[in-house]
Scaffold this active site. Structure first.
Site, PDB file in Angstrom:
ATOM      1  CG  HIS A  98       8.803   7.932   5.915  1.00 27.33           C
ATOM      2  ND1 HIS A  98       8.433   8.147   4.613  1.00 27.33           N
ATOM      3  CD2 HIS A  98       7.770   7.265   6.487  1.00 27.33           C
ATOM      4  CE1 HIS A  98       7.224   7.635   4.394  1.00 27.33           C
ATOM      5  NE2 HIS A  98       6.805   7.102   5.529  1.00 27.33           N
TER       6      HIS A  98
ATOM      7  CB  CYS B 120      10.136  11.297   1.395  1.00 28.17           C
ATOM      8  SG  CYS B 120       9.550  12.645   2.406  1.00 28.17           S
TER       9      CYS B 120
ATOM     10  NE  ARG C 225      -1.334   2.527   2.878  1.00 21.91           N
ATOM     11  CZ  ARG C 225      -0.914   3.707   3.318  1.00 21.91           C
ATOM     12  NH1 ARG C 225      -0.987   4.780   2.547  1.00 21.91           N
ATOM     13  NH2 ARG C 225      -0.394   3.822   4.531  1.00 21.91           N
ATOM     14  CG  ASP C 226       3.188   4.324   3.063  1.00 24.81           C
ATOM     15  OD1 ASP C 226       2.887   5.243   2.280  1.00 24.81           O
ATOM     16  OD2 ASP C 226       3.831   4.505   4.108  1.00 24.81           O
TER      17      ASP C 226
ATOM     18  CG  ASN D 193       7.455   3.635   3.885  1.00 21.43           C
ATOM     19  OD1 ASN D 193       6.964   4.161   4.866  1.00 21.43           O
ATOM     20  ND2 ASN D 193       6.817   3.543   2.728  1.00 21.43           N
TER      21      ASN D 193
ATOM     22  CG  HIS E 258       4.874   4.663   9.386  1.00 24.10           C
ATOM     23  ND1 HIS E 258       4.150   3.780   8.621  1.00 24.10           N
ATOM     24  CD2 HIS E 258       5.411   5.548   8.506  1.00 24.10           C
ATOM     25  CE1 HIS E 258       4.241   4.116   7.340  1.00 24.10           C
ATOM     26  NE2 HIS E 258       5.001   5.191   7.257  1.00 24.10           N
TER      27      HIS E 258
END
Length: 306
Positions: free
Chosen positions: A213, A244, A17-18, A253, A211
């Site tokens: 980055h 990003c 997804r991300d 990520n 979470h």
């Protein structure tokens, strides 16, 4: 200073997804299915499969129903399938597929909330309240993720009191777990710990996930800082997929492989087979025709070749 680290950590791979949502190249459903099945084969027990947002806003996720249908025959009861749901329409489309968890998302930055989802923080919570209630009525877990918990591209540093406030609001509407996200990767260990400690005013450490980055190369340090407070669940993305959008050319990520390597080196169990994980990352990177974003993968492959 002696720290007591958890014996076991749950890795949530968000790459389907991300990791893929901002890819300009359309990723066919079959490739997404193969990625998810590769992750499961590597031992991933929780993953973000897709999102039920308007395909007008996120075209890459337009095949959400087809993907979940394709996954049905191999769906594993031991794996938690999460889907991102922004509103009731998304929830009604998602519920047909019986996800194990829905993810709703607020922001600790008022400006980011306005720019990202065109409403204030309070309005976003009001929008999510019926979604959370409907999910809980169906026995589906609700996770609330808070973006920009340490920094915002518009407001700069975020005060931890904002994290406390959004945590409280999400818990009020029924979020059982709170994700502390450093969306633009500007966080450093102490700032991340302050954000987590602010959330702890309203939720237990066992209900917090991280979470982080890697835009500024801080994601592993921030993961370690969260581990020191007792966080036992982390979102990561195989091959570091997911750029990003606010820092051109920057990584997004943190790579699942890098986090797993660090955890295993610390004697913390994940249940993940690193070699199979590396293969999963290599396969999707080859399809996307991009270099693998995992430092660990690059080192292991170089070692094999020599």
């Amino acid at each position: 200073m002696k720290h007591s680290y958890p014996d076991q950590v749950l890795i949530v791979d968000v790459s389907p997804r991300d990791g893929l949502q901002n890819e300009s190249k359309t990723v066919p459903t079959a490739i997404k299915q193969a990625l998810i099945e590769d992750l499961m084969a590597a031992g991933i027990k929780k993953l973000e499969a897709t999102s039920f947002v308007s395909p007008k806003w996120v075209p890459q996720m337009g095949d959400n129903s087809q993907l979940l249908d394709a996954l049905k025959p191999t769906r594993n009861d031991d794996v938690c399938y999460s889907v991102l749901v922004p509103n009731m329409r998304g929830f009604e489309n998602a519920i047909v597929h019986r996800p194990d968890e829905i993810v709703i998302f607020g922001s600790a930055s008022e400006t980011f909330s306005q720019k990202n989802i065109n409403c204030s923080i309070d309005e976003s919570i009001e929008r999510f309240a019926p979604v959370a209630a409907a999910a809980k009525a169906q026995g589906i877990k609700v996770r609330g993720v808070i973006s920009c918990t340490v920094g915002c591209p518009y407001e700069g540093e975020i005060d931890p009191s904002q994290v406390a406030y959004v945590t409280e609001r999400l818990v009020e509407i029924g979020a059982e777990q709170i994700g502390i996200a450093d969306t633009i990767g500007v966080g450093t260990p102490i700032k991340v710990q302050r954000a987590i400690q602010a959330a702890l005013e309203h939720v237990d450490i066992s209900a917090i996930s991280g979470h982080f980055h890697d835009t500024y190369g801080q994601a592993l340090s921030n993961t370690l800082a969260a581990l020191q407070l007792g966080v036992r669940e982390f979102d990561t993305s195989v091959a570091g997929l997911g750029g990003c959008p606010y820092a051109k050319g920057a990584t997004g990520n943190v790579a699942t492989e890098d986090v797993v390597y660090m955890l295993h080196g610390m004697g913390i169990r994940t249940g993940i087979d690193l070699d199979k994980l590396v293969s999963a990352g290599e396969r999707i990177s080859a399809f996307l025709e991009r270099p693998n974003g995992s430092n660990v993968t690059r080192a292991l492959i170089s070692q094999r070749q020599s």
